[in-house]
Design an enzyme around this catalytic site. Structure first.
Site, PDB file in Angstrom:
ATOM      1  N   LEU A  63       0.881  -1.196  -0.231  1.00  0.00           N
ATOM      2  CA  LEU A  63      -0.078  -0.410  -0.269  1.00  0.00           C
ATOM      3  C   LEU A  63       0.855   1.464  -0.165  1.00  0.00           C
ATOM      4  O   LEU A  63       1.848   0.877   0.879  1.00  0.00           O
ATOM      5  CB  LEU A  63      -1.227  -0.170   1.229  1.00  0.00           C
ATOM      6  CG  LEU A  63      -1.934  -1.359   1.503  1.00  0.00           C
ATOM      7  CD1 LEU A  63      -2.613  -0.873   2.753  1.00  0.00           C
ATOM      8  CD2 LEU A  63      -2.840  -1.573   0.638  1.00  0.00           C
ATOM      9  N   ASP A  64      -0.069   2.568  -0.631  1.00  0.00           N
ATOM     10  CA  ASP A  64       1.534   3.817  -0.618  1.00  0.00           C
ATOM     11  C   ASP A  64       2.079   4.061   1.168  1.00  0.00           C
ATOM     12  O   ASP A  64       0.630   3.915   1.835  1.00  0.00           O
ATOM     13  CB  ASP A  64      -0.025   4.721  -0.976  1.00  0.00           C
ATOM     14  CG  ASP A  64       0.250   5.081  -2.772  1.00  0.00           C
ATOM     15  OD1 ASP A  64       1.231   3.931  -2.962  1.00  0.00           O
ATOM     16  OD2 ASP A  64      -0.552   5.261  -3.708  1.00  0.00           O
ATOM     17  N   MET A  65       2.312   4.829   1.464  1.00  0.00           N
ATOM     18  CA  MET A  65       2.357   5.003   2.557  1.00  0.00           C
ATOM     19  C   MET A  65       1.302   5.319   3.222  1.00  0.00           C
ATOM     20  O   MET A  65       1.230   5.707   4.836  1.00  0.00           O
ATOM     21  CB  MET A  65       3.840   6.375   2.437  1.00  0.00           C
ATOM     22  CG  MET A  65       3.945   6.315   4.379  1.00  0.00           C
ATOM     23  SD  MET A  65       5.430   7.519   4.160  1.00  0.00           S
ATOM     24  CE  MET A  65       4.665   8.969   3.464  1.00  0.00           C
ATOM     25  N   SER A  66       0.937   6.691   2.383  1.00  0.00           N
ATOM     26  CA  SER A  66      -1.019   7.400   3.501  1.00  0.00           C
ATOM     27  C   SER A  66      -1.528   6.572   2.907  1.00  0.00           C
ATOM     28  O   SER A  66      -2.608   7.308   3.966  1.00  0.00           O
ATOM     29  CB  SER A  66      -0.262   8.743   2.189  1.00  0.00           C
ATOM     30  OG  SER A  66       0.380   9.349   2.089  1.00  0.00           O
ATOM     31  N   THR A  67      -1.753   5.478   2.017  1.00  0.00           N
ATOM     32  CA  THR A  67      -2.642   4.138   2.457  1.00  0.00           C
ATOM     33  C   THR A  67      -2.690   3.695   3.397  1.00  0.00           C
ATOM     34  O   THR A  67      -1.964   3.232   4.081  1.00  0.00           O
ATOM     35  CB  THR A  67      -2.975   3.476   1.074  1.00  0.00           C
ATOM     36  OG1 THR A  67      -2.872   4.774  -0.506  1.00  0.00           O
ATOM     37  CG2 THR A  67      -3.700   3.341   1.165  1.00  0.00           C
TER      38      THR A  67
END
EC number: 5.4.99.28
Length: 250
Positions: A63-67
């Site tokens: 997952l993206d860091m921000s997700t």
């Protein structure tokens, strides 16, 4: 585009939602890398935290860091190989939830826009009809909201058919409804609306690497607690892992 500051959340250190002898599922918080970055100060990640207790743990998707949301990891090499092959052949299915800027008028729809890395501004991605890779997302309105100050937002359910980098974020931006809190793709007012990217991986279906039977795992969404298990309302995969020889090459 370098990461200016990295202060990942630490409480809880890990949030394990399922575990057996072959797989482990965790609820990753927004702000934490899935795997370590290149620099020493970016070593802290979901994988490195789990490796403290599970030395053989292997990442099979990210997952993206921000997700925030669900990540499934393998506890041995055989499970890793089996799960990675499922992702390669697109046998897995996912449901995400996002809060986006404005009211989405369509109740549901399909976004079919090819994506490519925006190299001068990487890691950003962009729509490119000439050289972009085919990218498809299904969306459905779950809830339309209006804040006390009149600001309008929408909770959307997102079903990625392909899995390109930043796909959901770029597709919602292209629809004219960027995800709130998105430092890369949102307008300034949509970006400052939330302290975090309000994008959450809520549900994943896959075939268990040992039994080969279909199963799913669900984790609740903090910004949309009404979310519930429903992945098989949208997808109807075979109940047993199909023979790869019968499938088209990815």
């Amino acid at each position: 585009m370098a990461m200016l500051e990295y202060n990942p959340p630490t409480d809880p250190w890990t949030d394990i939602v399922f575990e057996d002898d072959h797989i482990l599922a965790v609820n990753k918080p927004s702000g934490l890398l899935s795997v370590p970055g290149r620099l020493a100060e970016h070593h802290d990640s979901m994988w490195s935290r789990l490796q403290e207790e599970y030395p053989d743990i292997q990442v099979v998707h990210r997952l993206d860091m921000s997700t925030s949301g669900l990540m499934v990891l393998a506890k041995n090499k055989r499970a890793e190989s089996a799960l990675k092959k499922q992702f390669q052949f697109r046998l897995t299915h996912k449901i995400y939830y996002a809060r986006v800027w404005g009211h989405v008028e369509q109740e549901e729809g399909e976004i079919d826009l090819p994506l490519i890395c925006d190299w001068p501004n990487r890691p950003l991605q962009k729509v490119c009809f000439e050289d972009g890779k085919p990218s498809k997302t299904l969306f459905q309105v779950a809830k339309r909201e209006e804040q006390e100050d009149g600001t309008k937002t929408t909770i959307v359910r997102l079903l990625p058919i392909t899995g390109r980098s930043h796909q959901l974020r770029v597709h919602m931006q292209a629809l004219g409804h960027p995800i709130v809190g998105d430092e890369f793709y949102a307008t300034e007012e949509a970006k400052v609306f939330s302290e975090r990217l309000e994008l959450h991986a809520s549900e994943l279906s896959f075939y268990h690497p040992k039994s080969h039977w279909l199963r799913s795992i669900f984790v609740p969404c903090d910004f949309y607690p009404e979310a519930e298990e429903m992945i098989f309302d949208y997808f109807d995969p075979e109940r047993k892992l199909p023979d790869y020889k019968t499938l088209p090459r990815p």
